[in-house]
Design an enzyme around this catalytic site. Structure first.
Site, short mmCIF file in Angstrom:
data_model
loop_
_atom_site.label_atom_id
_atom_site.label_comp_id
_atom_site.label_asym_id
_atom_site.label_seq_id
_atom_site.Cartn_x
_atom_site.Cartn_y
_atom_site.Cartn_z
N ARG A 415 -10.18 -5.26 -29.60
CA ARG A 415 -8.59 -5.07 -29.50
C ARG A 415 -7.67 -5.55 -30.30
NH1 ARG A 415 -6.14 -7.84 -26.16
NH2 ARG A 415 -7.50 -7.66 -24.70
N TYR A 467 6.49 18.09 -29.27
CA TYR A 467 5.26 19.03 -28.60
C TYR A 467 5.02 18.34 -26.73
CZ TYR A 467 0.14 17.77 -27.34
OH TYR A 467 -1.36 17.38 -26.76
N ASP A 539 6.87 13.69 -35.99
CA ASP A 539 4.87 13.39 -35.75
C ASP A 539 4.87 14.04 -36.48
OD1 ASP A 539 2.84 14.69 -34.63
OD2 ASP A 539 3.33 14.52 -32.80
N LYS A 564 -6.58 15.61 -35.55
CA LYS A 564 -6.60 17.03 -35.34
C LYS A 564 -7.02 17.32 -36.98
CE LYS A 564 -4.30 18.13 -31.38
NZ LYS A 564 -2.41 17.95 -31.20
C1 LIG Z 1 -2.20 17.01 -29.99
C2 LIG Z 1 -0.32 16.31 -30.54
C3 LIG Z 1 -0.29 15.37 -30.00
C4 LIG Z 1 -0.89 14.76 -28.85
O1 LIG Z 1 -2.18 13.74 -29.22
P1 LIG Z 1 -3.67 13.52 -28.57
O2 LIG Z 1 -4.47 13.34 -29.39
O3 LIG Z 1 -4.07 15.04 -28.05
O4 LIG Z 1 -3.25 11.96 -27.81
C5 LIG Z 1 1.21 15.00 -29.95
N1 LIG Z 1 2.08 15.13 -30.63
C6 LIG Z 1 1.24 16.88 -31.82
C7 LIG Z 1 1.91 17.50 -32.70
C8 LIG Z 1 0.18 17.13 -30.75
O5 LIG Z 1 0.02 18.44 -32.14
#
Ligand SMILES: *Cc1c(COP(=O)(O)O)cnc(C)c1O
Length: 749
Positions: A415, A467, A539, A564
């Site tokens: 961890r 998001y 982000d 993603k």
């Molecule tokens: C998918 C996404 C998240 C969240 O991510 P997870 O891996 O689903 O927890 C945050 N910000 C953006 C822009 C996203 O597309």
């Protein structure tokens, strides 16, 4: 081969001056405590006249000591709102009052010295007197504060300190300390500080205290402190500095906000005692026998240049003088500009600790090329000390062996740190041009860890169309009283400037936005937010570091859902935070370990496998997306296309400047509305109807009923999401297949 060994068990340069490995928790060790002032000690004001009659008072002083045993000791003290906690450390991972100047890789680095912070004496404990009553009984002078520092040194068994660094009021205390205890201090660094008050400052402080006394008499002490502090803030910046950030209409909300924030943590008694203490400062510079380094700002109204010149001309031993310029005025002492950091570091005189590799933050080592695309492919490759494996092995083990009691293995528990995850972090740090990265179990856990940096009364500004999961978390934390969140439209002219007057702790952006691909100017946002010392977070999920690097535009943190593009194969849920500097990285890493948000070794392994092909995938994604955007724009069934690559898109120009490409997410509105959207998604064969994005496979999504269904309908309409809107994540299949699937689907609309 030397590089290979350091991959899995990095050794820290031994014998090098002042270089420390970061400890297991990634934060420097620290302790906190308190001690009583010596038995017969009393404030100077009592000592002077009524020594015998004085009722015995008990003063206690609290301290925090961060750093490694045996290192030189540096005392730091700030203005009256500062306390014993200047920077994040193991005893208190929260941000300190001097986070820009003290901390790993900062001007005062706890890996090269021990940092001692002390709370100011503000009165005897316990005390229930009103501020006015308390003031009648005794006064606390800067000399009393110097005695308090000496008491802490005695308590800790410390003889002399290497440097006493004092900023603002703390500088006065530092000079007093040098007068009283010359053998105990090697030198003083006086930052935005002088040896005596001047009438304008003293006059304002007298009015402030009268406000507090008046308010306290009417049982509204906190309101009084807030007003008094608001008044002080009128002089902390220059008039030009204020003009660049505020209008005559919104300056009030800024001042009042600052005042209330301060009143939440400071009593009227402490405020009045400390402001009066400044006015009691009367140091004869001729009595300061130790060398003094002076750092001051031309534009400082509180400690004006003429007063600093008076100090310098009368000091017997001046080590260095740095007169800097900043439209932050007096506030500049809190903000770490390059020239200031360099001057402070030189004045402290311990040199820069050579940056050492550390867990989770290792630099790639065996690269022949500088290119980040190469770094993505090669980080950790051909570096296995056990068998010479070309690809870094996967270490699933939850724990690691100790060689014996008292030894510290490089890795102890997964961890906290894991070799496989470290390879991923090293690659991500390189891709985003950060100091280091923290990999987490999901994008949302990355968001959550970053929000841990914000305190309960602190404000986060976030985009109104961020998001959905981020919106939900911020709203939930706000409702639970864990932070304050405000959602704003960053693309509205002047809006950000106006909102920054609220003094947010964190500014969160997402560009391009989802699903309308609105573009926020990163460099401008970073510049404005930096002026008020807010942490800036982007982000960067939608573009990936292959197409946009927020840190290059001045952001502090880049956050990812690695689910993603970074993993890119739609088979892992994961997240990451990349930090521009080590201080914030340490704080983020501490929270990730403490809250258990760390990514599993297996998921880290898969994600790193995805990173290898990031640049190649993104090229194909982009080529396909551009072709799709053109097809949509020319098709009669389509009302509107949202794609930043088209010159008609409102964010096109900024996107061109700050992005290396336009990405592969785009949205469009069908003329036939909801029914047409339903028909088209039914007909598409290649585009799969699913949420998420950034994988190799092409996806289509209906934001109105899928990704954005949780938003209330009015907010959805306001954000521009209609029933006829579809969002595409264009995959890397052959361009011809992608186009023909869409074209035949659209033709039947
Ligand atoms: C998918 C996404 C998240 C969240 O991510 P997870 O891996 O689903 O927890 C945050 N910000 C953006 C822009 C996203 O597309």
């Amino acid at each position: 081969m030397e590089a290979a060994v350091s991959t899995i068990a990095p050794t820290f340069p031994s014998g090098a001056d002042h270089v420390r490995p970061l400890p297991t928790s990634w934060l420097v060790p620290a302790s906190r405590g308190e001690t009583a002032m010596p038995d017969r000690w009393m404030p100077e004001s009592l000592r002077a006249n009524c020594e015998e009659q004085a009722t015995p008072v008990s003063f206690r002083v609290s301290y925090e000591l961060a750093g490694f045993p045996g290192d030189p000791l540096v005392v730091v003290m700030g203005g009256i709102s500062a306390n014993r906690h200047p920077c994040a450390n193991q005893a208190d991972p929260g941000p300190g009052w001097w986070r820009d100047l003290a901390g790993p890789d900062k001007a005062i680095d706890p890996r090269s010295c021990r940092i001692l912070g002390v709370d100011f004496l503000a009165g005897p404990e316990p005390d229930t007197d009103s501020p006015a009553e308390s003031a009648r009984k005794f006064k606390v002078t800067p000399g009393d504060q110097a005695d308090a520092v000496a008491a802490v040194l005695d308590h800790l068994g410390e003889g002399a300190i290497h440097r006493f660094v004092g900023a603002s009021y703390g500088g006065m205390v530092a000079l007093e300390f040098a007068v009283r205890y010359p053998p105990r201090v090697g030198g003083v660094v006086a930052v935005a500080a002088a040896h005596r008050p001047h009438p304008l400052g003293a006059g304002i402080r007298a009015v402030q205290r009268a406000v507090v006394d008046l308010a306290a008499a009417g049982d509204r002490e906190a309101d009084g402190v807030a007003l008094a502090r608001a008044l002080a803030f009128t002089t902390y910046k220059t008039s030009a500095g204020l003009d660049s950030r505020f209008s005559p209409q919104n300056i009030e909300s800024y001042l009042m906000g600052k005042g209330r924030e301060f009143a939440d943590r400071t009593s009227g008694r402490a405020f009045n005692t400390l402001t009066r203490s400044i006015d009691l400062g009367a140091i004869r510079p001729e009595d300061v026998s130790v060398p003094v380094s002076v750092i001051a700002w031309k534009e400082d109204l509180n400690v004006p240049l003429w007063l600093v010149e008076e100090l310098v001309s009368r000091l017997p031993s001046v080590e260095s003088v740095n007169i800097l310029s900043s439209d932050a005025g007096h506030d500049a002492f809190l903000l770490g500009s390059g020239a200031y950091s360099a001057a402070l570091q030189a004045a402290v005189g311990l040199g820069a600790p050579r940056s050492s590799p550390a867990r989770g933050v290792k630099a790639p080592h065996n690269l022949v090329a500088d290119d980040v695309a190469t770094a993505a492919v090669r980080t950790g490759v051909a570096a296995d000390p056990a068998y010479g494996a070309v690809m870094p092995p996967l270490y699933l083990s939850s724990n690691f062996q100790f060689q014996g009691i008292g030894t510290e293995p490089e890795y102890d528990y997964t961890r906290s740190a894991n070799p496989t995850r470290d390879h991923l972090c090293a690659a991500l740090a390189r891709l985003e041009n950060g100091t280091g990265a923290v990999a987490t179990s999901s994008g949302m856990s990355a968001v959550s860890v970053v929000l841990s940096l914000v305190g309960a009364d602190e404000l986060v500004l976030a985009p109104h169309d961020c998001y959905g999961g981020t919106h939900r978390l911020l709203t939930g934390l706000d409702r639970a009283g864990r932070l304050r969140a405000r959602f704003i439209d960053f693309t509205e002219p002047g809006r950000l400037r106006e909102e920054l007057s609220r003094g947010p702790r964190m500014v969160w952006v997402e560009t391009p936005s989802n699903p309308l691909l609105r573009i926020t100017d990163l460099a401008k946002t970073a510049r404005l937010a930096r002026r008020i010392g807010a942490i800036t977070v982007a982000d960067n999920t939608f573009l990936s570091p292959a197409l946009q690097r927020p840190i290059d535009h001045g952001f502090d943190l880049a956050v990812h859902s690695t689910t993603k593009f970074i993993n890119g194969h739609s088979d892992v849920v994961g997240g990451a935070v990349v930090a521009a500097d080590r201080g914030l990285l340490e704080e983020v890493a501490w929270w990730a370990n403490a809250s258990g948000a760390s990514q599993s070794p297996f998921d880290s392994f898969l994600t790193l496998r995805g990173v290898r092909t990031l640049h190649a995938r993104v090229r194909q994604h982009e080529e396909n997306a551009a072709a799709v955007a053109d097809l949509l724009a020319g098709h009669p069934a389509v009302a509107r296309v949202f794609y930043p690559g088209h010159p008609g898109h409102p964010g096109h120009e900024i996107a061109k400047q700050q992005q290396k490409g336009f990405g592969s997410i785009l949205s469009f509105d069908l003329k036939g509305g909801r029914e047409a959207a339903r028909g088209l998604t039914d007909r598409l064969k290649l585009f799969i109807l699913a949420e998420s994005l950034g994988g190799v496979e092409s996806l289509v999504c209906h934001p109105d009923t899928m990704t954005h269904a949780a938003m209330d309908p009015a907010a959805r309409r306001q954000a521009g999401i209609t029933g006829g809107m579809l969002r595409l994540s264009v995959g890397i299949e052959s361009t011809r297949d992608v186009l023909s699937d869409l074209e035949s689907g659209l033709d039947a609309c």
